[in-house]
Motif scaffolding. Structure first.
Motif, PDB file in Angstrom:
ATOM      1  N   HIS A 151       0.829  -1.207   0.000  1.00  0.00           N
ATOM      2  CA  HIS A 151       0.000   0.000   0.000  1.00  0.00           C
ATOM      3  C   HIS A 151       0.863   1.257   0.000  1.00  0.00           C
ATOM      4  O   HIS A 151       1.885   1.328   0.706  1.00  0.00           O
ATOM      5  N   CYS A 152       0.434   2.238  -0.771  1.00  0.00           N
ATOM      6  CA  CYS A 152       1.060   3.552  -0.841  1.00  0.00           C
ATOM      7  C   CYS A 152      -0.059   4.569  -0.640  1.00  0.00           C
ATOM      8  O   CYS A 152      -1.032   4.566  -1.399  1.00  0.00           O
ATOM      9  N   PHE A 153       0.042   5.387   0.386  1.00  0.00           N
ATOM     10  CA  PHE A 153      -1.082   6.278   0.682  1.00  0.00           C
ATOM     11  C   PHE A 153      -0.590   7.641   1.157  1.00  0.00           C
ATOM     12  O   PHE A 153       0.492   7.777   1.734  1.00  0.00           O
ATOM     13  N   LEU A 154      -1.418   8.646   0.876  1.00  0.00           N
ATOM     14  CA  LEU A 154      -1.135  10.011   1.298  1.00  0.00           C
ATOM     15  C   LEU A 154      -1.412  10.151   2.786  1.00  0.00           C
ATOM     16  O   LEU A 154      -2.475   9.754   3.267  1.00  0.00           O
ATOM     17  N   MET A 155      -0.473  10.755   3.506  1.00  0.00           N
ATOM     18  CA  MET A 155      -0.662  11.017   4.938  1.00  0.00           C
ATOM     19  C   MET A 155      -1.492  12.296   5.081  1.00  0.00           C
ATOM     20  O   MET A 155      -0.996  13.324   5.549  1.00  0.00           O
ATOM     21  N   GLU A 156      -2.752  12.227   4.679  1.00  0.00           N
ATOM     22  CA  GLU A 156      -3.626  13.402   4.665  1.00  0.00           C
ATOM     23  C   GLU A 156      -4.309  13.536   6.020  1.00  0.00           C
ATOM     24  O   GLU A 156      -5.399  12.999   6.243  1.00  0.00           O
ATOM     25  N   ASN A 157      -3.662  14.256   6.919  1.00  0.00           N
ATOM     26  CA  ASN A 157      -4.195  14.374   8.276  1.00  0.00           C
ATOM     27  C   ASN A 157      -5.555  15.075   8.298  1.00  0.00           C
ATOM     28  O   ASN A 157      -6.404  14.774   9.148  1.00  0.00           O
ATOM     29  N   CYS A 158      -5.780  16.010   7.369  1.00  0.00           N
ATOM     30  CA  CYS A 158      -7.037  16.764   7.390  1.00  0.00           C
ATOM     31  C   CYS A 158      -8.242  15.895   7.039  1.00  0.00           C
ATOM     32  O   CYS A 158      -9.381  16.270   7.344  1.00  0.00           O
ATOM     33  N   SER A 159      -8.009  14.771   6.399  1.00  0.00           N
ATOM     34  CA  SER A 159      -9.119  13.844   6.164  1.00  0.00           C
ATOM     35  C   SER A 159      -9.678  13.328   7.483  1.00  0.00           C
ATOM     36  O   SER A 159     -10.803  12.832   7.538  1.00  0.00           O
ATOM     37  N   TYR A 160      -8.873  13.412   8.558  1.00  0.00           N
ATOM     38  CA  TYR A 160      -9.290  12.942   9.868  1.00  0.00           C
ATOM     39  C   TYR A 160      -9.629  14.089  10.818  1.00  0.00           C
ATOM     40  O   TYR A 160      -9.732  13.881  12.031  1.00  0.00           O
ATOM     41  N   HIS A 358      -1.730  19.653  15.254  1.00  0.00           N
ATOM     42  CA  HIS A 358      -2.817  20.085  14.386  1.00  0.00           C
ATOM     43  C   HIS A 358      -4.180  19.725  14.974  1.00  0.00           C
ATOM     44  O   HIS A 358      -5.044  19.153  14.287  1.00  0.00           O
ATOM     45  N   GLY A 359      -4.369  20.045  16.238  1.00  0.00           N
ATOM     46  CA  GLY A 359      -5.655  19.822  16.880  1.00  0.00           C
ATOM     47  C   GLY A 359      -5.993  18.362  17.109  1.00  0.00           C
ATOM     48  O   GLY A 359      -7.152  18.037  17.387  1.00  0.00           O
ATOM     49  N   GLY A 360      -5.004  17.477  17.002  1.00  0.00           N
ATOM     50  CA  GLY A 360      -5.242  16.056  17.225  1.00  0.00           C
ATOM     51  C   GLY A 360      -5.402  15.249  15.957  1.00  0.00           C
ATOM     52  O   GLY A 360      -5.418  14.020  15.996  1.00  0.00           O
ATOM     53  N   MET A 361      -5.502  15.926  14.807  1.00  0.00           N
ATOM     54  CA  MET A 361      -5.686  15.199  13.542  1.00  0.00           C
ATOM     55  C   MET A 361      -4.519  14.261  13.270  1.00  0.00           C
ATOM     56  O   MET A 361      -4.711  13.148  12.757  1.00  0.00           O
ATOM     57  N   ASP A 362      -3.295  14.702  13.580  1.00  0.00           N
ATOM     58  CA  ASP A 362      -2.118  13.878  13.292  1.00  0.00           C
ATOM     59  C   ASP A 362      -2.215  12.536  14.018  1.00  0.00           C
ATOM     60  O   ASP A 362      -1.970  11.484  13.430  1.00  0.00           O
ATOM     61  N   TYR A 363      -2.566  12.593  15.295  1.00  0.00           N
ATOM     62  CA  TYR A 363      -2.600  11.358  16.080  1.00  0.00           C
ATOM     63  C   TYR A 363      -3.739  10.445  15.619  1.00  0.00           C
ATOM     64  O   TYR A 363      -3.572   9.219  15.559  1.00  0.00           O
ATOM     65  N   ILE A 364      -4.898  11.024  15.295  1.00  0.00           N
ATOM     66  CA  ILE A 364      -6.007  10.196  14.793  1.00  0.00           C
ATOM     67  C   ILE A 364      -5.563   9.450  13.543  1.00  0.00           C
ATOM     68  O   ILE A 364      -5.821   8.243  13.377  1.00  0.00           O
ATOM     69  N   LEU A 365      -4.886  10.149  12.629  1.00  0.00           N
ATOM     70  CA  LEU A 365      -4.370   9.518  11.415  1.00  0.00           C
ATOM     71  C   LEU A 365      -3.393   8.403  11.760  1.00  0.00           C
ATOM     72  O   LEU A 365      -3.487   7.279  11.231  1.00  0.00           O
ATOM     73  N   GLN A 366      -2.438   8.686  12.655  1.00  0.00           N
ATOM     74  CA  GLN A 366      -1.423   7.689  13.002  1.00  0.00           C
ATOM     75  C   GLN A 366      -2.049   6.487  13.702  1.00  0.00           C
ATOM     76  O   GLN A 366      -1.711   5.338  13.403  1.00  0.00           O
ATOM     77  N   TRP A 367      -2.942   6.740  14.633  1.00  0.00           N
ATOM     78  CA  TRP A 367      -3.613   5.655  15.359  1.00  0.00           C
ATOM     79  C   TRP A 367      -4.372   4.750  14.384  1.00  0.00           C
ATOM     80  O   TRP A 367      -4.307   3.525  14.470  1.00  0.00           O
ATOM     81  N   ARG A 368      -5.079   5.364  13.448  1.00  0.00           N
ATOM     82  CA  ARG A 368      -5.888   4.599  12.507  1.00  0.00           C
ATOM     83  C   ARG A 368      -5.014   3.743  11.571  1.00  0.00           C
ATOM     84  O   ARG A 368      -5.357   2.599  11.282  1.00  0.00           O
ATOM     85  N   ILE A 369      -3.896   4.290  11.114  1.00  0.00           N
ATOM     86  CA  ILE A 369      -3.008   3.506  10.246  1.00  0.00           C
ATOM     87  C   ILE A 369      -2.495   2.276  10.996  1.00  0.00           C
ATOM     88  O   ILE A 369      -2.527   1.153  10.475  1.00  0.00           O
ATOM     89  N   ILE A 370      -2.022   2.480  12.203  1.00  0.00           N
ATOM     90  CA  ILE A 370      -1.491   1.350  12.971  1.00  0.00           C
ATOM     91  C   ILE A 370      -2.599   0.357  13.302  1.00  0.00           C
ATOM     92  O   ILE A 370      -2.405  -0.873  13.230  1.00  0.00           O
ATOM     93  N   GLN A 371      -3.787   0.849  13.634  1.00  0.00           N
ATOM     94  CA  GLN A 371      -4.902  -0.056  13.912  1.00  0.00           C
ATOM     95  C   GLN A 371      -5.202  -0.913  12.685  1.00  0.00           C
ATOM     96  O   GLN A 371      -5.396  -2.131  12.793  1.00  0.00           O
TER      97      GLN A 371
END
Length: 440
Positions: A151-160, A358-371
């Motif tokens: 998988h190759c994906f954009l680390m688009e934090n604002c999507s979260y 960034h208001g927590g968006m970064d961590y939500i993105l990171q948590w979701r990828i690892i999950q």
């Protein structure tokens, strides 16, 4: 490559990545490439996600890589392998046996080659915006992902973002009726940072303004609108037109604030202060994607979505939907956010506040990828989404060069865009239990 909208031929044995889950991991071993402001800023989040282990770090500057390794060792007791000191050090990290996921946070001109190296080394790869800046590079990343089944994906934090995910759920629940148009983008006065050599030592980001007139970075607002419209999941971007204003603001800033011996005085800026891209979708929806990092203004990603029953606009958040509202007056978004708050924010929001930028968006993105990697789920954002969103970079430049003529947006799914499938509006699931709360 100019856009014909046609997909290149696939190699024998190449298979789609649509619906392909990650293989399950008890823990996810991460290699970080690029430890400047963004890469180093994401360290806190990676260290806080249960089941994430940083096993390798890489930077062209050895002292920067060493400082990151020192910090990781101090917080976890484990020192990652350091790859540093050359422009090709990332190749060794991408070939290492103890890395499952490569995270790329380097200047834009490195993203394509580092994404390719990661997949060719058998790794999944998350890349900061954009994953590539040329159309052929985007196709090559799609082909590499299909060929390697990585998988190759954009680390688009604002999507979260919290509002973005809430309006996504509202759009899918029909609150806005049939969607007709949306606006998004990236409007952020970066003039101080663009001229600040201590923020970006090689000042690479300002250099883009000297050689290319295009919408470099509209994906922060564009991607959430694409999710609401089910781009690549029932609709797709069809064609794009773009235009730019004059390039005045950086030169004006330089004249007022830069000393006479600053290297920027040798530069001529060609990137228009405001670039507007208009995208028409296959189903007749309209998307306006803005990019402006040169003008004095408050921050905004616009975040507007509208349909036959109402409209949402952000900055500040406000809403007007029938039959709840009348009288041409905006209403508070608060009760809708409470009702449609995404499960990720309800489940992980407190941790995001403690660990994420960034208001927590970064961590939500990171948590979701690892999950997703630990549980063996299909990623919310795949290579087709990433390529479709980032195509606005080369396509806007092509349209501007052609006098704002429309250019075709390629169908990176190769005809499967009409298939309904899950994405960011995901079903609630848990982090696998074995390492919950362990932290690293």
């Amino acid at each position: 490559m100019t856009s014909t909208g046609k997909a290149p031929a696939t190699a024998p044995g190449q298979r789609t990545m649509i619906g392909v889950p990650f293989e399950r991991h008890d823990e996810v071993r991460i290699g970080l490439v690029g430890l400047g402001n963004r890469g180093n800023g994401m360290l806190r989040g990676w260290l806080g996600v249960p089941g994430a282990v940083i096993t390798a770090v890489c930077d062209t500057l050895p002292d920067r890589a060493a400082r990151a390794a020192d910090r990781i060792q101090a917080e976890t007791g484990n020192r990652p392998t350091v790859y540093a000191g050359s422009d090709t050090a990332y190749e060794e990290l991408c070939a290492a046996d103890d890395v499952d996921l490569v995270y790329v946070a380097t200047p834009w001109e490195w993203h394509f080659r580092q994404g390719m190296a990661a997949m060719q080394g058998g790794k999944h790869v998350g890349i900061e915006l954009p994953i590539a800046t040329e159309l052929k590079e985007l196709w090559d990343l799609v082909d590499a992902s299909e060929r390697t089944q990585r998988h190759c994906f954009l680390m688009e934090n604002c999507s979260y973002g919290r509002n973005e995910l809430a309006i996504l759920k509202m759009a899918h629940d029909g609150v806005f009726g049939e969607l007709t148009h949306g606006h998004g983008g990236y409007l952020h006065d970066l003039r101080d940072l663009l001229f600040n050599g201590s923020y970006e030592p090689d000042e690479w980001r300002r250099m883009w303004h000297t050689h290319t007139d295009a919408s470099f970075y509209a994906m922060h607002g564009l991607a959430p609108i694409a999710a609401c419209m089910d781009i690549n999941r029932g609709d797709r971007f069809s064609y794009l037109t773009a235009t730019s204003s004059a390039a005045l603001a950086l030169a004006d800033y330089r004249e007022r604030f830069m000393p006479a011996d600053h290297p920027s005085w040798a530069e001529t800026y060609v990137k228009g202060d405001r670039t507007t891209s208009i995208i028409r979708t296959e189903k007749g929806r309209l998307v306006r994607a803005e990019h402006d990092v040169s003008s004095p203004r408050p921050y905004s990603r616009i975040n507007s979505i509208a349909g036959t029953r109402g409209i949402f606009e952000d900055y500040p958040a406000r809403i007007y939907v029938e039959p709840d509202h009348r009288g041409h007056a905006w209403a508070s978004f608060d009760p809708y956010l409470q009702k449609y708050d995404h499960w990720l924010w309800r489940k992980v929001g407190d941790d995001a506040a403690n660990n994420g930028g960034h208001g927590g968006m970064d961590y939500i993105l990171q948590w979701r990828i690892i999950q997703q990697m630990r549980a063996g789920l299909v990623p919310d954002i795949d290579v087709y989404d990433s390529a479709s969103w980032c195509a606005s970079v080369p396509l806007s430049g092509e349209s501007i060069r052609k006098g704002s003529r429309p250019v075709a947006v390629p169908d990176f799914t190769r005809g499967r865009w009409h298939e309904l499938r899950p994405g960011l509006d995901s079903v609630e699931t848990d982090m696998p239990a074995a390492l919950v709360g362990a932290g690293r």
